[in-house]
Design an enzyme around this catalytic site. Sequence first.
Site, short mmCIF file in Angstrom:
data_model
loop_
_atom_site.label_atom_id
_atom_site.label_comp_id
_atom_site.label_asym_id
_atom_site.label_seq_id
_atom_site.Cartn_x
_atom_site.Cartn_y
_atom_site.Cartn_z
N ASN A 7 0.87 -1.17 0.00
CA ASN A 7 0.00 0.00 0.00
C ASN A 7 0.91 1.22 0.00
O ASN A 7 1.49 1.57 1.03
CB ASN A 7 -0.89 0.00 1.26
CG ASN A 7 -1.70 1.27 1.39
OD1 ASN A 7 -1.85 2.03 0.42
ND2 ASN A 7 -2.23 1.52 2.58
N LYS A 21 0.11 4.25 -0.28
CA LYS A 21 -0.52 5.44 0.30
C LYS A 21 -0.27 6.64 -0.64
O LYS A 21 -0.23 6.47 -1.84
CB LYS A 21 -0.02 5.70 1.72
CG LYS A 21 -0.03 4.43 2.58
CD LYS A 21 0.17 4.70 4.02
CE LYS A 21 0.33 3.38 4.77
NZ LYS A 21 0.15 3.51 6.19
N HIS A 28 -9.44 1.02 4.64
CA HIS A 28 -8.17 1.22 5.35
C HIS A 28 -8.40 2.14 6.55
O HIS A 28 -9.21 3.07 6.47
CB HIS A 28 -7.12 1.81 4.40
CG HIS A 28 -5.75 1.79 4.99
ND1 HIS A 28 -5.31 2.76 5.87
CD2 HIS A 28 -4.73 0.90 4.86
CE1 HIS A 28 -4.07 2.46 6.23
NE2 HIS A 28 -3.69 1.35 5.64
N GLU A 30 -6.80 4.54 7.68
CA GLU A 30 -6.61 5.97 7.41
C GLU A 30 -7.84 6.57 6.73
O GLU A 30 -8.17 7.73 6.95
CB GLU A 30 -5.34 6.18 6.56
CG GLU A 30 -4.09 5.96 7.40
CD GLU A 30 -2.88 5.45 6.63
OE1 GLU A 30 -2.87 5.54 5.39
OE2 GLU A 30 -1.95 4.93 7.28
N GLU A 46 -5.70 -5.37 10.28
CA GLU A 46 -4.70 -4.33 10.54
C GLU A 46 -5.00 -3.64 11.87
O GLU A 46 -5.82 -2.71 11.92
CB GLU A 46 -4.73 -3.30 9.41
CG GLU A 46 -4.36 -3.88 8.06
CD GLU A 46 -3.68 -2.84 7.18
OE1 GLU A 46 -2.58 -3.12 6.71
OE2 GLU A 46 -4.22 -1.75 7.00
N GLY A 89 2.06 1.98 10.61
CA GLY A 89 2.98 3.10 10.46
C GLY A 89 3.63 3.52 11.76
O GLY A 89 4.22 4.60 11.84
N SER A 132 3.13 -2.49 10.24
CA SER A 132 4.58 -2.49 10.43
C SER A 132 5.22 -3.85 10.11
O SER A 132 6.20 -4.24 10.75
CB SER A 132 4.95 -2.02 11.84
OG SER A 132 4.47 -0.70 12.06
#
Length: 255
Positions: free
Chosen positions: A13, A15, A99, A101, A171, A177, A217
Site C-alpha cells: 500500500n 498510500k 483502510h 486511514e 490491521e 505506520g 509495520s
Amino acid sequence: MNKATRKAIIAGNWKMNMTPSEATAAVKKTAELVAGKDGCEIVLCVPFVDIAAAVEAAKGTNVKIGAQNVHFEAKGAFTGEISASMLTECGVEYVIIGHSERRQYFGETDETVNKRTKAALAAGLKVLLCLGEVKEERLAGITDEIVAMQTKLDLAGISAEDMKNVIIAYEPVWAIGTGLTATPEQADETCGVIRATIAKLYGAEVAEATTIQYGGSMNDANAAELLSKYNVDGGLIGGASLVPEKFDAIVTAAN
Ligand code: PEP
C-alpha cells in the site's frame, strides 16, 4: 482448504507516495526482484494518478496493480471520487477498501465500506478489506468483539460466491505506520477470530478458503515469523512496500 492451499497475497500500500515517473521505476524494480516468486500473489496498490504508469510497467510480470479506494456509485456528481468501472478499464485488479486511514481521516464507516465492497465486487475487482481494533479497544480487551462486529457489518449482504474475491486484511490500527507490530501470536489469534466469524456467516469451507492478511509495520525482519502462523495468509505492507528490496524480502518470506 487450509494454510497450505489458501492463496497467500503480499500487497503493498503505497498510500500518498510516488509520482507517476517514480511509480514506473519502483514497479519495474519490484517486478525485477520478485520475478519467478510465484508462491504468492504480488500486488502493489498505488495512488489513482499512478495507475496507468504502474499497469504499463507491470505488463508481462507477476506483479498485479491495485487501487487504494473506490466509490460505491457507478457514476454521477461525486467530485473527486473514482468508480469501480473506471478502475477495471485501467487494468486494476485489486482495491483496498476500509483502510484505517480512510476510516480515521475521511469518515469511512462500516456502512460505506460495505457499499464500496459490493460495488467493487460487482465490477469484478478483488477487494482487500481492511479492519482492526484501535489501541484503546485492545487495552480494554474487546479486540475479538470489535473485529467480529466489523467483519459482520463490512460483509453484510455479500454472498459466499463473492467471498472468493474478498481478502481480509487484519490491521490493528495501533500497529500501522508506528513501528509497533502485533506479536505473531496476537496476529494469528485475531486473524483466527475473523476466520471463525466468517465460518459463522458462510460455513467452514468458505472460512478455510478465505485469505486473511496481517498488516501493521510488517517488514523484512518480522515477516517470516508472522507469515508462518496458521491464520496469517499474507501481508498488507505500507512503509516497507516503498522500498523494492524490502518488499521483495517479504515476498521471499511468503514463498
Ligand atoms: C498499511 O498502510 O496498511 C500498513 C500496514 O502500513 P505500515 O506497513 O507502514 O504499518
